[in-house]
Design an enzyme around this catalytic site. Structure first.
Site, mmCIF file in Angstrom:
data_model
loop_
_atom_site.group_PDB
_atom_site.id
_atom_site.type_symbol
_atom_site.label_atom_id
_atom_site.label_comp_id
_atom_site.label_asym_id
_atom_site.label_seq_id
_atom_site.Cartn_x
_atom_site.Cartn_y
_atom_site.Cartn_z
ATOM 1 C CG ASP A 248 -0.348 -0.466 2.502
ATOM 2 O OD1 ASP A 248 0.731 -1.091 2.498
ATOM 3 O OD2 ASP A 248 -0.968 -0.197 3.533
ATOM 4 C CD GLU B 264 8.260 2.184 6.339
ATOM 5 O OE1 GLU B 264 7.414 1.297 6.543
ATOM 6 O OE2 GLU B 264 7.968 3.368 6.119
#
Length: 629
Positions: free
Chosen positions: A320, A560
């Site tokens: 996403d 991340e």
């Protein structure tokens, strides 16, 4: 709205009666999932990140919060001034994170054995520091989350867990697989077992593992890796009793994907059953409410609901967001073109193919005897009142769990039939992957567009997931995949494998590179019998280790995602700032250091392999392989 009404709405949607105005909210909480309070607070943008508000626990009972808000809203004609809205939130909500406390894993130890396999002293010291981070990322829920679940958006879990880091202070489904791989290398099998038990409990309560540990995530899942998590835990512990207790729960999770995410694809005159991401629930995502609402400002109501459902499906994919889900839309560079549920993803079906093989192996391993466990599917009930948390119901414990009573040693002749069932399912899926997603000319698998009836030929690392999952029948597939990477110019990137070659500004596109996608490609090639593929896998591992090590050396942090366009840097794009931590990044680095620790170096970045240089790079390893042993 009563539950029966929502069921009717879903039925109408399933029948194709496009009643999208009636899509149910992601949970029933009128504070955390839908309603005027959520709308006014999020559209006022009291916080830079919408997620902050829906993660804040209540200071008083939800009924009192809603009553006070309703009176305040009526007094201002349903448009409360910002200052008064801010004062209301401060009075009725606690700061984010109050329901969690830091947790030091009891099975953490100073020097796990894998560290000794790392030859480079700097990399070994770095790996030791990453091992230390598990203590920083450990969390445990406070008892009041269990006693007063309606005061929290957090979903209660019995066992402590490791979080990704940054804004992600709860557990996430697919992140946890790579976290667990790292924890197992750190010899923290008890921590892994607790996290696994949390997920299994969620399946018993809700029928699936939600996207993450919040009620607003309840109606969407993430890439289904629970069966693989169990397999990795068993490999390290041989805890067959744990498998015996939970094998039916694993089957129940796969049933969720079969019943709710299956689509029929007709190719070459035959129908094939495959899976997709699909979340038929309405309203903006609570954690990104203002962005979703503003994205649909100019659309009619029905179209808004359809777009919000597609955004949730994109979130369920884990990607996403990405050009993967925008392709084929009217404006493939805009999020308003998202059409996730119209695509059959390679990675999802490879994960399920792998899970079906593992389930077959599990049932064969259990053989003719297994404790007689009360069927979870018969006990499965849902109760989402008060923010979607499970309530104590007849026959279940306080978290909606089946009682533990069972009879030892009773025969289970159904195990072999179950093993055969999953072998058959895998064979059917393998045939579907070959016929629908595989492209012989390109040498890779591609997402299939259900509306346009064609493959999406763009590069994504997920195109090679079946290689990683062992879900292929052609022994020459690794050679073809390697040629595909060369033809796509992917081997020219020195700092990591890009997420795509499309620059949309979304975080799952160029120039970002993500740890789990590196693993999909690297391990897929490494498992091949082809020496050339194994050497490329090592070089890709060296590049990723170098990027992570260099950034850590500069910033003392793991991220991340990484920007690989101009040297390795923390990534960007998407809906929020890049986050530190970081669970799955740490896990993948530890996996690579464990696999290649005797060869990896902290030295200067290697100039990567142009295809014409490949033979030269492979020559030393090929010569070594010819020497007498």
């Amino acid at each position: 709205m009563p539950g029966r009404t929502w069921e009717l709405c879903l039925l109408l949607l399933g029948l194709g009666l496009r009643s999208q105005e009636a899509l149910p909210p992601p949970c029933e909480s009128e504070i955390y999932c839908h309603g005027e309070l959520l709308h006014q607070v999020q559209m006022a943008k009291l916080y830079q990140d919408d997620k902050q508000f829906v993660d804040m626990p209540l200071s008083v009972a939800p009924e009192q919060v809603l009553q006070t808000f309703t009176e305040l809203s009526r007094g201002h004609n349903h448009s409360i001034p910002r200052e008064q809205l801010q004062a209301f939130v401060q009075e009725h909500f606690q700061a984010k994170g109050q329901e969690l406390q830091p947790w030091h894993p009891a099975d953490w130890k100073d020097s796990p054995q894998f560290l000794q396999k790392i030859s480079d002293g700097k990399l070994r010291a770095w790996a030791g520091q990453l091992h230390q981070l598990w203590k920083k990322l450990g969390r445990k829920m406070k008892p009041e989350v269990l006693s007063h679940p309606e005061w929290f958006s957090l979903i209660y879990s019995d066992h402590p867990f490791i979080v990704p880091g940054g804004r992600f202070v709860e557990f996430y489904y697919w992140d946890s697989y790579w976290v667990m791989e790292g924890l197992l290398l750190s010899e923290m099998a008890e921590t892994v077992k607790g996290m696994l038990q949390n997920f299994l409990d969620l399946v018993k309560t809700y029928g699936h593992v939600p996207n993450g540990g919040r009620v607003y995530y309840l109606q969407r899942s993430q890439p289904p890796l629970l069966t693989l998590m169990m397999d990795r835990y068993l490999t390290h512990t041989n805890d067959t009793a744990f498998l015996q207790e939970n094998v039916e729960t694993l089957a129940l999770e796969l049933d969720f994907w079969t019943k709710n995410r299956t689509v029929s694809v007709r190719v070459g005159g035959k129908n094939y059953l495959l899976n997709r991401y699909y979340v038929p629930y309405g309203g903006p995502r609570p954690e990104s409410y203002s962005k979703d609402a503003e994205l649909t400002n100019s659309l009619p109501e029905g179209d808004r609901e359809a777009l919000w459902a597609e955004l949730k499906a994109g979130a369920e994919s884990g990607w996403d967001f990405s050009s993967r889900w925008l392709i084929g839309g009217p404006n493939p560079s805009s999020l308003s073109s998202i059409r996730t549920s119209k695509l059959v993803p390679v990675d999802l079906n490879a994960f399920l193919c792998q899970a079906e093989e593992l389930m077959s192996n599990f049932y064969s391993r259990l053989g003719g005897h297994i404790p007689s466990v009360i069927r979870v599917s018969q006990l499965l009930q849902r109760n989402t009142k008060g923010g979607g948390q499970a309530r104590a119901i007849k026959g279940l414990g306080p978290a909606g769990r089946a009682p533990a009573a069972r009879t030892k040693g009773s025969a289970a002749p159904g195990n072999e039939s179950q093993a055969m069932k999953y072998r058959t399912l895998r064979a059917q899926r393998l045939a579907a992957l070959n016929e629908v997603l595989w492209d012989e000319e390109a040498g890779a698998w591609f997402d299939y567009d259900l509306e346009n009836k064609k493959k999406n030929g763009e590069f994504y690392p997920s195109n090679l997931t079946p290689l990683w999952a062992g879900c292929f029948s052609d022994p020459g597939v690794a050679d073809k995949a390697l040629k595909y990477l060369e033809d796509s110019q992917i081997l020219t990137y020195q700092y990591g494998i890009p997420t795509s070659l499309q620059k949309t500004g979304q975080q799952w596109d160029f120039p970002n590179a993500w740890a789990p996608l590196q693993d999909l490609v690297i391990r897929g090639l490494a498992k091949a019998a082809l020496p050339r593929a194994q050497e490329v896998a090592f070089q890709l591992a060296q590049n990723w280790i170098q990027t992570n090590f260099d950034v850590y050396s500069q910033k003392s942090a793991m991220y991340e995602k990484y920007d690989i366009s101009n040297g390795g840097q923390p990534g960007g794009g998407g809906e929020y700032e890049v986050q530190e931590g970081f669970g799955w990044t740490n896990g993948v680095v530890l996996m690579l250091l464990d696999r290649y620790g005797d060869r990896l170096t902290s030295g200067a970045q290697l100039a990567f392999l142009e295809p014409h240089c490949l033979a030269a790079a492979l020559l030393p390893s090929l010569l070594l392989s010819l020497l007498p042993r």
